[in-house]
Design a protein around this motif. Structure first.
Motif, PDB file in Angstrom:
ATOM      1  N   ASP A  98      -8.526   8.344  -7.002  1.00 27.00           N
ATOM      2  CA  ASP A  98      -8.728   7.681  -5.833  1.00 27.00           C
ATOM      3  C   ASP A  98      -9.451   6.703  -5.756  1.00 27.00           C
ATOM      4  O   ASP A  98      -9.194   5.855  -4.744  1.00 27.00           O
ATOM      5  N   ASP A  99     -10.271   6.497  -7.163  1.00 26.01           N
ATOM      6  CA  ASP A  99     -10.839   4.940  -7.447  1.00 26.01           C
ATOM      7  C   ASP A  99      -9.879   4.287  -8.126  1.00 26.01           C
ATOM      8  O   ASP A  99      -9.793   3.319  -7.486  1.00 26.01           O
ATOM      9  N   ALA A 100      -9.005   4.610  -8.997  1.00 19.44           N
ATOM     10  CA  ALA A 100      -8.239   3.877  -9.281  1.00 19.44           C
ATOM     11  C   ALA A 100      -6.718   3.484  -7.975  1.00 19.44           C
ATOM     12  O   ALA A 100      -6.406   1.679  -7.661  1.00 19.44           O
ATOM     13  N   ALA A 101      -7.027   3.786  -7.381  1.00 15.57           N
ATOM     14  CA  ALA A 101      -5.942   3.833  -5.930  1.00 15.57           C
ATOM     15  C   ALA A 101      -6.632   3.291  -5.069  1.00 15.57           C
ATOM     16  O   ALA A 101      -6.215   2.672  -3.918  1.00 15.57           O
ATOM     17  N   HIS A 102      -8.059   3.116  -4.928  1.00 16.43           N
ATOM     18  CA  HIS A 102      -8.921   2.149  -3.728  1.00 16.43           C
ATOM     19  C   HIS A 102      -8.547   0.527  -4.596  1.00 16.43           C
ATOM     20  O   HIS A 102      -8.119   0.157  -3.711  1.00 16.43           O
ATOM     21  N   ARG A 103      -8.915   0.409  -6.078  1.00 20.88           N
ATOM     22  CA  ARG A 103      -8.447  -0.831  -6.398  1.00 20.88           C
ATOM     23  C   ARG A 103      -7.485  -0.975  -5.939  1.00 20.88           C
ATOM     24  O   ARG A 103      -7.358  -2.518  -5.202  1.00 20.88           O
ATOM     25  N   ALA A 148       0.712  -1.331  -0.077  1.00 21.23           N
ATOM     26  CA  ALA A 148      -0.028  -0.304  -0.015  1.00 21.23           C
ATOM     27  C   ALA A 148       0.896   1.248   0.114  1.00 21.23           C
ATOM     28  O   ALA A 148       0.430   2.376  -0.439  1.00 21.23           O
ATOM     29  N   ASP A 149       2.218   1.029   0.538  1.00 22.14           N
ATOM     30  CA  ASP A 149       2.552   2.215   0.356  1.00 22.14           C
ATOM     31  C   ASP A 149       3.238   2.848  -0.749  1.00 22.14           C
ATOM     32  O   ASP A 149       3.734   3.424  -0.956  1.00 22.14           O
ATOM     33  N   ALA A 150       3.867   1.222  -1.257  1.00 21.39           N
ATOM     34  CA  ALA A 150       3.627   1.628  -2.772  1.00 21.39           C
ATOM     35  C   ALA A 150       3.064   2.365  -3.908  1.00 21.39           C
ATOM     36  O   ALA A 150       3.127   3.964  -4.103  1.00 21.39           O
ATOM     37  N   VAL A 151       1.307   2.086  -3.470  1.00 24.72           N
ATOM     38  CA  VAL A 151       0.203   2.396  -4.367  1.00 24.72           C
ATOM     39  C   VAL A 151       0.356   4.190  -3.854  1.00 24.72           C
ATOM     40  O   VAL A 151       0.257   5.123  -4.479  1.00 24.72           O
ATOM     41  N   ARG A 152       0.981   4.953  -1.933  1.00 25.09           N
ATOM     42  CA  ARG A 152       0.525   6.181  -1.577  1.00 25.09           C
ATOM     43  C   ARG A 152       1.898   6.908  -2.693  1.00 25.09           C
ATOM     44  O   ARG A 152       1.335   7.789  -2.828  1.00 25.09           O
ATOM     45  N   ALA A 153       2.709   6.588  -2.562  1.00 22.43           N
ATOM     46  CA  ALA A 153       3.768   6.869  -2.965  1.00 22.43           C
ATOM     47  C   ALA A 153       3.672   7.389  -4.645  1.00 22.43           C
ATOM     48  O   ALA A 153       4.418   8.029  -5.595  1.00 22.43           O
ATOM     49  N   ALA A 154       3.095   6.604  -5.677  1.00 22.22           N
ATOM     50  CA  ALA A 154       3.087   6.301  -7.239  1.00 22.22           C
ATOM     51  C   ALA A 154       1.704   7.232  -7.429  1.00 22.22           C
ATOM     52  O   ALA A 154       1.687   7.885  -8.563  1.00 22.22           O
TER      53      ALA A 154
END
Length: 207
Positions: free
Chosen positions: A59-64, A45-51
């Motif tokens: 945010d929809d993509a980040a949620h998935r 999840a940290d990788a998603v936040r950083a990317a």
């Protein structure tokens, strides 16, 4: 096994690289058929936040992607002990419990179908664990964190950044009591599950 005999344990992704992770996995596996594990997102999840700010996805993509991060950690956990089994639906959870195993919840399928769950970083694996505990009518929710605390208030934990902003609402909606456990509490897990001689009082909130 459901209802009063079932415990949902959220195992935070912050424990992914900790030396006590193996101890937690072994402690949880001993209560096969009575625990459902919700994996955190951890380094995935940290990788998603950083990317997100670098790529610019919404945010929809980040949620998935954050849900998939939980699934990545869940896959890693399940590989550490044969008594753990991946489960992406209520039926799969029930089958694993009936077979005397510990389901590791893969949340994407169920969460994307739940219209009451916002697609936002305000909802993390803690809130999803509360939602799942309510969905399964569990007896209790145990949140394994990197802090050990006595009886504390849920709003204080949100203010300290230890729980996400959506957690209070989803916990109340679940109707399930939640308890905060520290990294060394695997040694007293039986007490926290209500099977030991002295149940630990680390209540976060009673719905």
């Amino acid at each position: 096994m459901r209802g009063r005999d079932l415990t949902v344990v959220k195992l935070g992704g912050s424990h992914a690289f900790a030396p006590h992770l193996a101890d937690w996995v072994e402690a949880i596996a001993r209560f096969q058929g009575r625990i459902v594990v919700v994996p955190g997102g951890g380094p995935f999840a940290d990788a998603v936040r950083a990317a997100q700010p670098k790529i610019g996805f919404d945010d929809d993509a980040a949620h998935r992607m954050a849900l998939l991060a939980m699934e990545q950690y869940g896959c890693a956990l399940a590989s550490l002990n044969p008594r753990l089994a991946l489960a992406e639906s209520r039926a799969a959870i029930d089958r694993a419990l009936a077979a005397g195993r510990v389901p590791i919840w893969l949340p994407t399928r169920m969460v994307l179908a739940a219209t009451e769950i916002p697609w936002s970083w305000d909802v993390t694996s803690d809130s999803l664990a509360a939602w799942l505990a309510g969905t399964l009518h569990a007896a209790r929710l145990l949140l394994v964190k990197h802090v050990a605390a006595g009886a504390v208030g849920v709003q204080d934990l949100v203010a300290r950044g230890l729980l996400d902003p959506a957690f209070p609402r989803l916990l109340v909606a679940s109707g399930v009591p939640a308890f905060l456990l520290g990294p060394a509490d695997h040694v007293t897990l039986a007490d926290n599950l209500g099977y030991g001689p002295a149940a630990a009082d680390r209540r976060v909130f009673v719905a």
